[in-house]
Design a protein around this motif. Structure first.
Motif, mmCIF file in Angstrom:
data_model
loop_
_atom_site.group_PDB
_atom_site.id
_atom_site.type_symbol
_atom_site.label_atom_id
_atom_site.label_comp_id
_atom_site.label_asym_id
_atom_site.label_seq_id
_atom_site.Cartn_x
_atom_site.Cartn_y
_atom_site.Cartn_z
ATOM 1 N N VAL A 37 0.844 -1.190 0.000
ATOM 2 C CA VAL A 37 0.000 0.000 0.000
ATOM 3 C C VAL A 37 0.880 1.240 0.000
ATOM 4 C CG1 VAL A 37 -1.815 1.273 1.225
ATOM 5 C CG2 VAL A 37 -1.762 -1.245 1.316
ATOM 6 N N PHE A 38 0.516 2.193 -0.851
ATOM 7 C CA PHE A 38 1.229 3.468 -0.915
ATOM 8 C C PHE A 38 0.268 4.587 -0.505
ATOM 9 C CE2 PHE A 38 5.112 2.284 -3.135
ATOM 10 C CZ PHE A 38 4.763 1.061 -3.704
ATOM 11 N N GLU A 71 7.580 -0.094 12.756
ATOM 12 C CA GLU A 71 7.551 -1.488 12.303
ATOM 13 C C GLU A 71 6.406 -1.709 11.316
ATOM 14 O OE1 GLU A 71 9.539 -0.864 16.024
ATOM 15 O OE2 GLU A 71 7.430 -0.560 15.542
ATOM 16 N N GLY A 72 6.747 -2.330 10.188
ATOM 17 C CA GLY A 72 5.744 -2.629 9.170
ATOM 18 C C GLY A 72 5.558 -1.521 8.151
ATOM 19 N N TYR A 73 6.305 -0.421 8.332
ATOM 20 C CA TYR A 73 6.188 0.723 7.438
ATOM 21 C C TYR A 73 7.556 1.113 6.890
ATOM 22 C CZ TYR A 73 1.830 1.366 10.090
ATOM 23 O OH TYR A 73 0.621 1.190 10.699
ATOM 24 N N SER A 74 7.552 1.734 5.725
ATOM 25 C CA SER A 74 8.736 2.411 5.212
ATOM 26 C C SER A 74 8.274 3.714 4.580
ATOM 27 C CB SER A 74 9.490 1.546 4.205
ATOM 28 O OG SER A 74 8.676 1.270 3.083
ATOM 29 N N VAL A 75 9.220 4.579 4.256
ATOM 30 C CA VAL A 75 8.881 5.878 3.672
ATOM 31 C C VAL A 75 9.838 6.195 2.543
ATOM 32 C CG1 VAL A 75 7.793 6.897 5.724
ATOM 33 C CG2 VAL A 75 10.274 7.069 5.402
ATOM 34 N N SER A 76 9.404 7.158 1.737
ATOM 35 C CA SER A 76 10.224 7.618 0.625
ATOM 36 C C SER A 76 10.031 9.108 0.466
ATOM 37 C CB SER A 76 9.826 6.894 -0.658
ATOM 38 O OG SER A 76 10.498 7.438 -1.776
ATOM 39 N N ARG A 77 11.143 9.824 0.319
ATOM 40 C CA ARG A 77 11.064 11.254 0.035
ATOM 41 C C ARG A 77 12.098 11.578 -1.036
ATOM 42 N NH1 ARG A 77 11.239 16.370 4.102
ATOM 43 N NH2 ARG A 77 10.244 17.879 2.693
ATOM 44 N N GLU A 78 11.641 11.547 -2.287
ATOM 45 C CA GLU A 78 12.508 11.812 -3.428
ATOM 46 C C GLU A 78 12.476 13.280 -3.828
ATOM 47 O OE1 GLU A 78 14.565 9.564 -4.870
ATOM 48 O OE2 GLU A 78 13.968 8.220 -3.251
ATOM 49 N N LYS A 79 11.385 13.948 -3.525
ATOM 50 C CA LYS A 79 11.247 15.375 -3.788
ATOM 51 C C LYS A 79 10.807 16.071 -2.508
ATOM 52 C CE LYS A 79 10.133 15.058 -8.696
ATOM 53 N NZ LYS A 79 9.186 15.460 -9.771
ATOM 54 N N GLU A 100 4.526 -2.396 3.394
ATOM 55 C CA GLU A 100 5.107 -3.418 2.532
ATOM 56 C C GLU A 100 4.161 -4.609 2.354
ATOM 57 O OE1 GLU A 100 7.808 -3.129 0.824
ATOM 58 O OE2 GLU A 100 8.641 -1.297 1.704
ATOM 59 N N SER A 101 3.496 -5.006 3.414
ATOM 60 C CA SER A 101 2.547 -6.120 3.363
ATOM 61 C C SER A 101 1.469 -5.820 4.397
ATOM 62 C CB SER A 101 3.261 -7.435 3.677
ATOM 63 O OG SER A 101 2.337 -8.511 3.705
ATOM 64 N N ALA A 102 0.392 -5.254 3.902
ATOM 65 C CA ALA A 102 -0.623 -4.742 4.812
ATOM 66 C C ALA A 102 -1.205 -5.838 5.706
ATOM 67 C CB ALA A 102 -1.743 -4.067 4.025
ATOM 68 N N SER A 103 -1.443 -5.473 6.938
ATOM 69 C CA SER A 103 -2.071 -6.396 7.885
ATOM 70 C C SER A 103 -3.271 -5.704 8.530
ATOM 71 C CB SER A 103 -1.079 -6.830 8.962
ATOM 72 O OG SER A 103 -0.686 -5.721 9.740
ATOM 73 N N THR A 104 -4.169 -6.498 9.088
ATOM 74 C CA THR A 104 -5.404 -5.928 9.648
ATOM 75 C C THR A 104 -5.114 -4.964 10.787
ATOM 76 O OG1 THR A 104 -5.654 -7.880 11.051
ATOM 77 C CG2 THR A 104 -6.839 -7.882 8.948
#
Lengths: 114, 112
Positions: free
Chosen positions: A19-20, A62-70, A79-83
């Protein structure tokens, strides 16, 4: 006016999906944040970024990552969504100046993972 | 890390009555303090903030808060509640560079 926008107001995803969540701010702010909001727990910081390509873990990464390219865009990735990641996700931004530590929030994305 | 305690997850007041929402914090350094409001299905917006100077801070929509260092408190007040004040209110403390801790929130109900 500072505007912080989030790509979706409501999102429904299945367990295991990637999920993004996207956030964009239009005021050239250095700092951007991702929080999750759950009843009775308030806001908890997942990650924040103080510059392009720079990030720092918050209280519950935990269970999340982020990206900031701009500078204007900060993405949260499940990365792998859970309930147990069903929640309201709020993005915020701030300029870097001490007297402006007020956070500017987007409207939130309510994510449901089934 | 710092902690923020908001007493009462739900507060009900009659329209026209005094609003008092309580916030206590723990901080070993002079803090920056904030109150945010969240209306249903919206993000948070700033009501008021204390950084330095005058300890009584006025914000939007008739709200104000007083920083009391000796009590480590920053309670939010409004003399006369309006129906439009019904929302959730969050107290927050800035205790390091971009380190903000939020309270768990208080939902304000205004009874006509």
């Amino acid at each position: 006016d500072v505007k912080v926008t989030q790509s979706s107001r409501y999102l429904v995803k299945r367990t295991g999906e990637k999920v993004f969540l996207e956030c964009v701010q239009d005021m050239d702010h250095e700092n951007m944040f991702w929080y999750r909001q759950d009843p009775g727990l308030g806001l908890r910081l997942i990650y924040f970024s103080y510059d392009v390509k720079m990030k720092e873990k918050g209280d519950i990464p935990e269970g999340y990552s982020v990206s900031r390219e701009k500078k204007e865009r900060f993405s949260l990735i499940l990365e792998s969504a859970s309930t147990n990641q069903t929640s309201m996700y709020l993005c915020a931004s701030t300029p870097g100046l001490a007297e402006s530590y007020e956070q500017y929030f987007g409207p939130g994305t309510r994510l449901t993972v089934t | 890390a710092q902690s923020v305690t908001q007493l009462g997850s739900h507060v009900s007041v009659s329209e026209g009555a005094l609003v008092l929402l309580r916030c206590n914090y723990s901080s070993s350094v002079p803090p920056y303090l904030f109150w945010y409001v969240q209306y249903p299905n919206q993000g948070l917006q700033l009501l008021l903030k204390y950084t330095t100077g005058a300890t009584l801070v006025k914000g939007i929509n008739g709200f104000e808060a007083e920083f009391k260092k000796s009590e480590t408190s920053f309670h939010l007040t409004k003399p006369s509640a309006h129906m439009s004040d019904a929302a959730e209110y969050f107290c927050a403390v800035l205790w390091g560079y971009q380190k903000v801790t939020f309270g768990t929130g208080t939902k304000l109900q205004v009874i006509p």
